[in-house]
Design an enzyme around this catalytic site. Structure first.
Site, PDB file in Angstrom:
ATOM      1  N   LYS A  66      42.567  42.930  31.652  1.00 38.97           N
ATOM      2  CA  LYS A  66      42.643  42.250  32.949  1.00 38.97           C
ATOM      3  C   LYS A  66      44.118  42.113  33.328  1.00 38.97           C
ATOM      4  O   LYS A  66      44.943  41.748  32.478  1.00 38.97           O
ATOM      5  CB  LYS A  66      41.976  40.870  32.840  1.00 38.97           C
ATOM      6  CG  LYS A  66      41.872  40.119  34.169  1.00 38.97           C
ATOM      7  CD  LYS A  66      41.153  38.780  33.994  1.00 38.97           C
ATOM      8  CE  LYS A  66      40.964  38.045  35.302  1.00 38.97           C
ATOM      9  NZ  LYS A  66      40.263  36.760  35.157  1.00 38.97           N
ATOM     10  N   SER A 141      36.442  36.177  38.461  1.00 38.98           N
ATOM     11  CA  SER A 141      37.554  36.994  38.899  1.00 38.98           C
ATOM     12  C   SER A 141      37.776  38.252  38.058  1.00 38.98           C
ATOM     13  O   SER A 141      38.463  39.170  38.510  1.00 38.98           O
ATOM     14  CB  SER A 141      38.837  36.169  38.891  1.00 38.98           C
ATOM     15  OG  SER A 141      39.148  35.752  37.571  1.00 38.98           O
ATOM     16  N   SER A 165      34.929  33.101  35.197  1.00 39.03           N
ATOM     17  CA  SER A 165      35.448  34.438  35.516  1.00 39.03           C
ATOM     18  C   SER A 165      35.089  35.537  34.535  1.00 39.03           C
ATOM     19  O   SER A 165      35.271  36.714  34.851  1.00 39.03           O
ATOM     20  CB  SER A 165      36.964  34.399  35.642  1.00 39.03           C
ATOM     21  OG  SER A 165      37.302  34.032  36.937  1.00 39.03           O
TER      22      SER A 165
HETATM   23  N1  GLN Z   1      35.175  31.440  40.337  1.00 34.78           N
HETATM   24  C1  GLN Z   1      35.942  30.356  39.808  1.00 34.78           C
HETATM   25  C2  GLN Z   1      37.100  30.039  40.713  1.00 34.78           C
HETATM   26  O1  GLN Z   1      37.267  30.713  41.695  1.00 34.78           O
HETATM   27  C3  GLN Z   1      36.409  30.653  38.427  1.00 34.78           C
HETATM   28  C4  GLN Z   1      37.608  31.512  38.359  1.00 34.78           C
HETATM   29  C5  GLN Z   1      38.068  31.768  36.954  1.00 34.78           C
HETATM   30  O2  GLN Z   1      37.374  31.453  35.990  1.00 34.78           O
HETATM   31  N2  GLN Z   1      39.276  32.279  36.847  1.00 34.78           N
HETATM   32  O3  GLN Z   1      37.826  29.133  40.468  1.00 34.78           O
END
Ligand code: GLN
Length: 462
Positions: A66, A141, A165
């Site tokens: 990532k 994400s 994410s």
């Molecule tokens: N979807 C969640 C957010 O937008 C989690 C994002 C993440 O875990 N980095 O905060």
């Protein structure tokens, strides 16, 4: 996964992965490729094997990273213009550990900028497409990593999970996603999002592969004082659950949950019974406040963590600036995506002196209640089972202009994050139209391997 040895060349494993990455280019899993470095490292490993030297447990295994992990090979962008030309000065501990075992990074994967989002649409470089339906989102994400594993480009990929994410894109693409106990893997060298819930984990196609990768990455790191002593040390079959009881969180089965998700989830619960678990419904009324708690505390931490991107220290700087205020303002305006700015504004608002007690402090108190509710539940159950997201992957463009809709995606994934608990997402079925649906098992701190053991026994009982 295939490991290089006398009969399997690392160069072939890496070449094959690079070819697949090219074949599936339209999915936009990768922000950048690491082709020449990867092949060079593969040749080194093949040479060692030919000379009879010892090689690591992941010798020659290609993987995807990532793009919020720092590695000296190439630039780390975090999918934001702010860092679109940032050569990493260091390598993240997790990456260094994998490389010491011979794993080879073939490319850096797409994400929502700074990991803010649930679809990968907030990437400065454009979205990643779902592995099962290219008109739909990959999830986020860590969307790029999930799709790279789902398409079989690499046997494993790294992600980070602050509020879902890893788990949500895993569920949307039918792969395994591990969000470990907070502190399992060092955060050193990973672009910070919300430091009290950021965890580093992985995607894989099998439970064994995921276990091996986590085992290698886990452990104390003097460079991250929140890391735990290494507990990821058992053979999976030795990590048996003691109570053989699973709780189903009833509060996450109500209105707003897609019927196919509910059905897949209940079928999985039945399968757990077949595998010898006692399955009971439990009520956890505080769980539904997890989302509100998260969307106060997380932006507060985001606002603090993103304050370092000021156009002075490193990263993007706006051109033709005449005064200091404009350096800050124009750089931040150009360098951040709208979602990053939204979180900075919310975060600074909830931390401001007039509203601190009403929002931030209250959210921290509610967080403590949530942690207690989980602790109580785990007196009775080895694990709690719930869906990962309220529905299968949605259409590209469907929610990106409606932040509240997008945040609702996270309603089931953020509670374990706020409590620092391990949660693993495993594929459980698919919708009639063929979209994957995952479920998550959540357990007490450091029970990560027990959760994998449970998932394995449910898988084997099919
Ligand atoms: N979807 C969640 C957010 O937008 C989690 C994002 C993440 O875990 N980095 O905060």
């Amino acid at each position: 996964m295939k490991i290089a040895d006398k009969n399997t060349k690392a160069v072939d494993l890496v070449r094959e992965a690079l070819e697949k990455a090219k074949k599936y280019e339209e999915y936009h899993c990768f922000i950048s490729m690491n082709e020449s470095h990867a092949l060079e490292r593969a040749r080194e490993i093949d040479e060692k094997i030919a000379n009879g030297e010892k090689v690591g447990r992941l010798a020659g295994v290609p993987y995807a990273l990532k793009d919020n992990y720092l590695s000296r090979e190439g630039v780390t962008t975090a999918a934001a213009r702010m860092l679109d030309n940032f050569p990493s000065p260091i390598t993240a501990t997790a990456v260094a550990k994998l490389e010491a075992e011979g794993a080879i990074m073939i490319g850096r994967t797409n994400l929502d900028a700074y990991a803010h989002g649930s679809s990968t649409e907030n990437s400065y470089f454009g979205p990643t497409l779902n592995s099962h339906d290219t008109s739909r989102v990959a999830g986020g994400s860590s969307g790029g990593s999930a799709v790279a594993v789902a398409l079989g480009i690499v046997p494993f990929a790294l992600g980070s999970d602050t509020g879902g994410s890893i788990r949500q894109p895993a569920s949307y693409n039918g792969v395994i996603g591990i969000k470990p106990t907070y502190g399992t893997v060092s955060r050193y060298g990973v672009v910070a999002m919300a430091s009290s819930t950021d965890v580093m984990g992985c995607f894989a196609n099998t439970i064994e592969d995921a276990d091996l990768v986590m085992r290698i990455m886990a452990g104390k790191d003097p460079k991250d004082s929140t890391t735990l002593d290494d507990f990821w040390t058992r053979d999976l079959e030795d990590a048996k659950p003691k109570k053989k009881k699973i709780g189903i969180v009833k509060d996450f089965l109500g209105n707003g949950v897609d019927e196919e998700v509910k059905k897949t989830f209940l079928d999985y619960a039945k399968q757990a019974e077949k595998a010898g678990f006692e399955v009971e419904e439990i009520e956890m009324p505080i769980a539904k406040y997890g989302l509100a708690i998260y969307y106060i505390i997380q932006p507060a931490e985001v606002a603090s963590n993103l304050s370092r991107y000021d156009g002075i220290r490193y990263g993007h700087r706006a051109a033709e600036i005449t005064d200091l205020d404009s350096i800050y303002n124009k750089t931040r305006d150009e360098g951040f995506m709208p979602e990053n700015k939204r979180r900075i504004m919310i975060g600074n608002f909830v931390l401001s002196s007039g509203f601190f007690d009403a929002y931030y402090l209250k959210a921290q108190k509610a967080r403590t209640l949530l942690i207690k509710a989980y602790d109580e539940a785990f007196e009775k159950y080895d694990a709690l089972l719930c869906a990962v997201a309220p529905a299968p992957a949605f259409k590209l463009g469907e929610k990106v202009n409606d932040p509240l809709q997008m945040y609702m995606e996270d309603v089931m994934s953020v509670p374990p994050s706020m409590a620092g608990l391990p949660a693993i997402a495993v594929p459980a079925g698919s919708s009639k139209s063929g979209l994957p649906i995952g479920v998550q098992l959540v357990g007490p701190r450091k029970s990560d391997q027990v959760l994998l053991n449970i998932a394995k026994s449910i898988e084997e009982s099919k």
